[in-house]
Design an enzyme around this catalytic site. Structure first.
Site, PDB file in Angstrom:
ATOM      1  N   ARG A  16     -15.532 -11.615   3.267  1.00 26.80           N
ATOM      2  CA  ARG A  16     -14.561 -10.522   3.376  1.00 26.80           C
ATOM      3  C   ARG A  16     -15.003  -9.347   2.519  1.00 26.80           C
ATOM      4  O   ARG A  16     -15.512  -9.520   1.408  1.00 26.80           O
ATOM      5  CB  ARG A  16     -13.186 -10.963   2.843  1.00 26.80           C
ATOM      6  CG  ARG A  16     -12.414 -11.880   3.754  1.00 26.80           C
ATOM      7  CD  ARG A  16     -11.795 -11.141   4.932  1.00 26.80           C
ATOM      8  NE  ARG A  16     -11.176 -12.081   5.858  1.00 26.80           N
ATOM      9  CZ  ARG A  16     -11.824 -12.817   6.757  1.00 26.80           C
ATOM     10  NH1 ARG A  16     -13.130 -12.726   6.872  1.00 26.80           N
ATOM     11  NH2 ARG A  16     -11.183 -13.645   7.546  1.00 26.80           N
ATOM     12  N   ILE A  64       0.834  -1.210   0.000  1.00 27.34           N
ATOM     13  CA  ILE A  64       0.000   0.000   0.000  1.00 27.34           C
ATOM     14  C   ILE A  64       0.866   1.257   0.000  1.00 27.34           C
ATOM     15  O   ILE A  64       0.630   2.203  -0.771  1.00 27.34           O
ATOM     16  CB  ILE A  64      -0.955  -0.013   1.224  1.00 27.34           C
ATOM     17  CG1 ILE A  64      -1.897  -1.216   1.122  1.00 27.34           C
ATOM     18  CG2 ILE A  64      -1.743   1.297   1.298  1.00 27.34           C
ATOM     19  CD1 ILE A  64      -2.718  -1.479   2.374  1.00 27.34           C
ATOM     20  N   TYR A 111      -2.244  -8.950  16.244  1.00 22.50           N
ATOM     21  CA  TYR A 111      -2.163  -7.895  15.227  1.00 22.50           C
ATOM     22  C   TYR A 111      -3.284  -6.865  15.418  1.00 22.50           C
ATOM     23  O   TYR A 111      -3.038  -5.647  15.433  1.00 22.50           O
ATOM     24  CB  TYR A 111      -2.249  -8.532  13.834  1.00 22.50           C
ATOM     25  CG  TYR A 111      -2.418  -7.545  12.715  1.00 22.50           C
ATOM     26  CD1 TYR A 111      -1.369  -6.736  12.294  1.00 22.50           C
ATOM     27  CD2 TYR A 111      -3.649  -7.407  12.058  1.00 22.50           C
ATOM     28  CE1 TYR A 111      -1.531  -5.814  11.259  1.00 22.50           C
ATOM     29  CE2 TYR A 111      -3.809  -6.496  11.028  1.00 22.50           C
ATOM     30  CZ  TYR A 111      -2.753  -5.711  10.636  1.00 22.50           C
ATOM     31  OH  TYR A 111      -2.927  -4.800   9.611  1.00 22.50           O
ATOM     32  N   ASP A 138      14.482   1.765  10.234  1.00 19.62           N
ATOM     33  CA  ASP A 138      13.479   1.099  11.058  1.00 19.62           C
ATOM     34  C   ASP A 138      12.663   2.123  11.859  1.00 19.62           C
ATOM     35  O   ASP A 138      13.253   3.010  12.492  1.00 19.62           O
ATOM     36  CB  ASP A 138      14.218   0.144  12.025  1.00 19.62           C
ATOM     37  CG  ASP A 138      13.313  -0.925  12.562  1.00 19.62           C
ATOM     38  OD1 ASP A 138      12.243  -0.583  13.095  1.00 19.62           O
ATOM     39  OD2 ASP A 138      13.671  -2.110  12.437  1.00 19.62           O
ATOM     40  N   GLY A 150      11.912  -9.228  -3.388  1.00 19.66           N
ATOM     41  CA  GLY A 150      11.879  -8.788  -4.783  1.00 19.66           C
ATOM     42  C   GLY A 150      10.666  -7.927  -5.099  1.00 19.66           C
ATOM     43  O   GLY A 150      10.724  -7.041  -5.950  1.00 19.66           O
ATOM     44  N   GLN A 181       4.225  -4.643  10.892  1.00 20.10           N
ATOM     45  CA  GLN A 181       4.237  -6.077  10.617  1.00 20.10           C
ATOM     46  C   GLN A 181       2.774  -6.420  10.385  1.00 20.10           C
ATOM     47  O   GLN A 181       1.978  -6.432  11.320  1.00 20.10           O
ATOM     48  CB  GLN A 181       4.830  -6.853  11.792  1.00 20.10           C
ATOM     49  CG  GLN A 181       4.724  -8.356  11.644  1.00 20.10           C
ATOM     50  CD  GLN A 181       5.519  -8.895  10.455  1.00 20.10           C
ATOM     51  OE1 GLN A 181       6.725  -8.726  10.381  1.00 20.10           O
ATOM     52  NE2 GLN A 181       4.829  -9.523   9.509  1.00 20.10           N
ATOM     53  N   GLN A 196       2.469   3.723   7.167  1.00 14.64           N
ATOM     54  CA  GLN A 196       2.020   2.405   6.684  1.00 14.64           C
ATOM     55  C   GLN A 196       2.901   1.281   7.229  1.00 14.64           C
ATOM     56  O   GLN A 196       2.528   0.113   7.139  1.00 14.64           O
ATOM     57  CB  GLN A 196       2.071   2.345   5.144  1.00 14.64           C
ATOM     58  CG  GLN A 196       1.406   3.498   4.443  1.00 14.64           C
ATOM     59  CD  GLN A 196      -0.074   3.597   4.725  1.00 14.64           C
ATOM     60  OE1 GLN A 196      -0.810   2.638   4.545  1.00 14.64           O
ATOM     61  NE2 GLN A 196      -0.524   4.759   5.184  1.00 14.64           N
TER      62      GLN A 196
HETATM   63  P1  NAD Z   1       3.391  -4.592   3.540  1.00 10.45           P
HETATM   64  O1  NAD Z   1       3.979  -5.618   4.426  1.00 10.45           O
HETATM   65  O2  NAD Z   1       3.437  -4.812   2.070  1.00 10.45           O
HETATM   66  O3  NAD Z   1       3.994  -3.166   3.860  1.00 10.45           O
HETATM   67  C1  NAD Z   1       4.493  -2.801   5.113  1.00 10.45           C
HETATM   68  C2  NAD Z   1       5.886  -2.243   4.906  1.00 10.45           C
HETATM   69  O4  NAD Z   1       6.393  -1.850   6.182  1.00 10.45           O
HETATM   70  C3  NAD Z   1       6.861  -3.278   4.339  1.00 10.45           C
HETATM   71  O5  NAD Z   1       7.504  -2.803   3.179  1.00 10.45           O
HETATM   72  C4  NAD Z   1       7.865  -3.507   5.459  1.00 10.45           C
HETATM   73  O6  NAD Z   1       9.185  -3.762   4.994  1.00 10.45           O
HETATM   74  C5  NAD Z   1       7.754  -2.208   6.226  1.00 10.45           C
HETATM   75  N1  NAD Z   1       8.163  -2.369   7.619  1.00 10.45           N
HETATM   76  C6  NAD Z   1       7.839  -3.387   8.452  1.00 10.45           C
HETATM   77  N2  NAD Z   1       8.432  -3.206   9.640  1.00 10.45           N
HETATM   78  C7  NAD Z   1       9.119  -2.041   9.554  1.00 10.45           C
HETATM   79  C8  NAD Z   1       9.928  -1.322  10.458  1.00 10.45           C
HETATM   80  N3  NAD Z   1      10.169  -1.783  11.699  1.00 10.45           N
HETATM   81  N4  NAD Z   1      10.482  -0.153  10.059  1.00 10.45           N
HETATM   82  C9  NAD Z   1      10.273   0.313   8.796  1.00 10.45           C
HETATM   83  N5  NAD Z   1       9.523  -0.343   7.887  1.00 10.45           N
HETATM   84  C10 NAD Z   1       8.947  -1.508   8.268  1.00 10.45           C
HETATM   85  O7  NAD Z   1       1.872  -4.442   4.015  1.00 10.45           O
HETATM   86  P2  NAD Z   1       0.668  -3.622   3.361  1.00 10.45           P
HETATM   87  O8  NAD Z   1      -0.361  -4.602   2.976  1.00 10.45           O
HETATM   88  O9  NAD Z   1       1.171  -2.655   2.369  1.00 10.45           O
HETATM   89  O10 NAD Z   1       0.146  -2.852   4.646  1.00 10.45           O
HETATM   90  C11 NAD Z   1       0.405  -1.473   4.863  1.00 10.45           C
HETATM   91  C12 NAD Z   1      -0.304  -1.022   6.118  1.00 10.45           C
HETATM   92  O11 NAD Z   1      -1.708  -1.228   5.987  1.00 10.45           O
HETATM   93  C13 NAD Z   1       0.125  -1.781   7.366  1.00 10.45           C
HETATM   94  O12 NAD Z   1       0.151  -0.877   8.443  1.00 10.45           O
HETATM   95  C14 NAD Z   1      -0.978  -2.791   7.555  1.00 10.45           C
HETATM   96  O13 NAD Z   1      -1.101  -3.162   8.905  1.00 10.45           O
HETATM   97  C15 NAD Z   1      -2.186  -2.008   7.068  1.00 10.45           C
HETATM   98  N6  NAD Z   1      -3.288  -2.838   6.575  1.00 10.45           N
HETATM   99  C16 NAD Z   1      -3.118  -3.583   5.448  1.00 10.45           C
HETATM  100  C17 NAD Z   1      -4.175  -4.338   4.985  1.00 10.45           C
HETATM  101  C18 NAD Z   1      -4.082  -5.180   3.734  1.00 10.45           C
HETATM  102  O14 NAD Z   1      -5.035  -5.896   3.435  1.00 10.45           O
HETATM  103  N7  NAD Z   1      -3.005  -5.129   2.959  1.00 10.45           N
HETATM  104  C19 NAD Z   1      -5.410  -4.348   5.682  1.00 10.45           C
HETATM  105  C20 NAD Z   1      -5.514  -3.583   6.835  1.00 10.45           C
HETATM  106  C21 NAD Z   1      -4.462  -2.819   7.264  1.00 10.45           C
END
Ligand code: NAD
Length: 328
Positions: free
Chosen positions: A218, A12, A154, A66, A40, A89, A86
């Site tokens: 969902r 996202i 989570y 981080d 990748g 984990q 965003q």
């Molecule tokens: P994603 O895992 O693709 O993206 C999260 C990014 O955060 C990753 O690139 C990861 O490397 C980075 N990250 C993780 N720990 C980190 C740290 N300690 N420091 C810096 N960077 C760190 O996940 P996503 O699907 O893109 O989700 C983005 C956000 O949206 C998250 O907060 C997630 O909880 C939330 N979310 C996602 C969904 C979904 O369906 N994809 C649904 C609800 C909420």
């Protein structure tokens, strides 16, 4: 504007960074490139901002770091007008196996970000929350005032993040908005999610696997709609201090989804059922009336239209994306 996107190498966050850059803003991405799934995919996201000669757009900066490191966060927030948080984990199941890590990143990381934003006086912090905060719904669809009782570590971290955002708004006047995303999908989506899995398996002649009886439902949200909701908040204070559902306002059963993908790609395959995975919500379905009223949010596609679009994208990008999906 100068925008900081934490987690901007992820699914996202990558789409957000791309959209802000296209709108002419300066974008800094902070991401630790967590090995939660094939790196990748994140590398590909970061490469979108390179030209043919391999140079990054001058308005785009990637910092590998981080959110748990307060100094890194402080130095980047100091240069930002608006922050889109965003980094997390993600993933309900990962949180059952690694609750401490999930809490460290999602809660401590958020505190670092809010502290730095308070000190830097940023215009707004927009935080990615999740439908996971609701837990077991009492009725469908549900609005933001539905009770929150997460059923996974989570979900608990996402609810803690929301409360921290509210408290920083109340105590320090920091404008914060939390967007509760409902299962997001689209180009470059995380490989460990149902839609990418079903498409990948069907295209390779393997039956799609459903965990549980498939009757769980969902609300799947197309990533472009999530980007639109965030973009609105760049210049609007209409939702400051609020929590908003960002969903498609539609829902399908996992069985219907699997059948749709199977019928479209490999009608000869039978669907396989395995035992349900713990800590998964039974049903999600967003009411998006509040987001509609405050920020004009309107989902652009039905789930089945969006899945069709994702299949087209997958086919066009199969060469690089599929090996990464299958190795994750
Ligand atoms: P994603 O895992 O693709 O993206 C999260 C990014 O955060 C990753 O690139 C990861 O490397 C980075 N990250 C993780 N720990 C980190 C740290 N300690 N420091 C810096 N960077 C760190 O996940 P996503 O699907 O893109 O989700 C983005 C956000 O949206 C998250 O907060 C997630 O909880 C939330 N979310 C996602 C969904 C979904 O369906 N994809 C649904 C609800 C909420």
């Amino acid at each position: 504007m100068r925008i900081l996107v934490t987690g901007g190498a992820g699914f996202i966050g990558g789409h957000l960074a791309e959209s802000f850059l296209a709108d002419g803003h300066d974008v800094t991405v902070l991401d630790s490139l967590e090995p939660f799934y094939a790196e990748g995919i994140k590398r590909h996201t970061l490469d979108i901002h390179r030209d043919a000669a391999g140079e990054r757009d001058a308005r785009y900066r990637f910092v590998e770091g981080d959110v748990r490191d307060p100094e890194t966060v402080r130095s980047l927030v100091a240069d930002a007008d608006v922050v889109f948080h965003q980094a997390a984990q993600a993933g309900v199941r990962a949180s059952v196996d690694h609750p401490r890590k999930v809490t460290d990143i999602n809660v401590d990381g958020t505190v670092n970000l809010l502290e730095a934003s308070k000190e830097a006086d940023v215009r707004r912090v927009v935080l990615a929350s999740s439908s996971s905060v609701y837990g077991k719904p009492e009725s469908l669809p549900y609005a933001e005032d539905h009770p929150t009782e997460p059923v996974s570590p989570y979900g608990v971290t996402k609810l803690a993040q929301e409360h921290l955002a509210r408290v920083y708004a109340e105590l320090h006047g920091l404008p914060t908005v939390c967007l509760r995303y409902f299962t997001v999908y689209g180009p470059r989506m995380r490989p460990n999610m149902a839609i990418s899995n079903f498409v990948s398996r069907c295209l390779n002649g393997e039956p799609p696997v459903i965990y549980g009886d498939g009757r769980q439902t969902r609300d799947f949200t197309y990533v472009a709609d999530v980007v639109d909701a965030n973009r609105t908040l760049l210049n609007s204070g209409a939702a400051d201090g609020e929590v908003l559902n960002v969903g498609s306002s539609d829902n399908v059963s996992i069985r219907e989804l699997a059948e749709t993908v199977r019928d479209r790609l490999a009608p000869e395959l039978d669907i396989t059922y395995e035992s349900a995975q713990e800590a998964d919500a039974e049903h999600t379905h967003a009411s998006v009336e509040k987001a509609g009223a405050l920020i004009g949010y309107e989902p652009s596609r039905t789930i089945l239209e969006g899945v069709e679009e994702f299949i087209e994208w997958y086919r066009a990008n199969r060469e690089w994306y599929e090996p990464l999906v299958r190795s994750s």
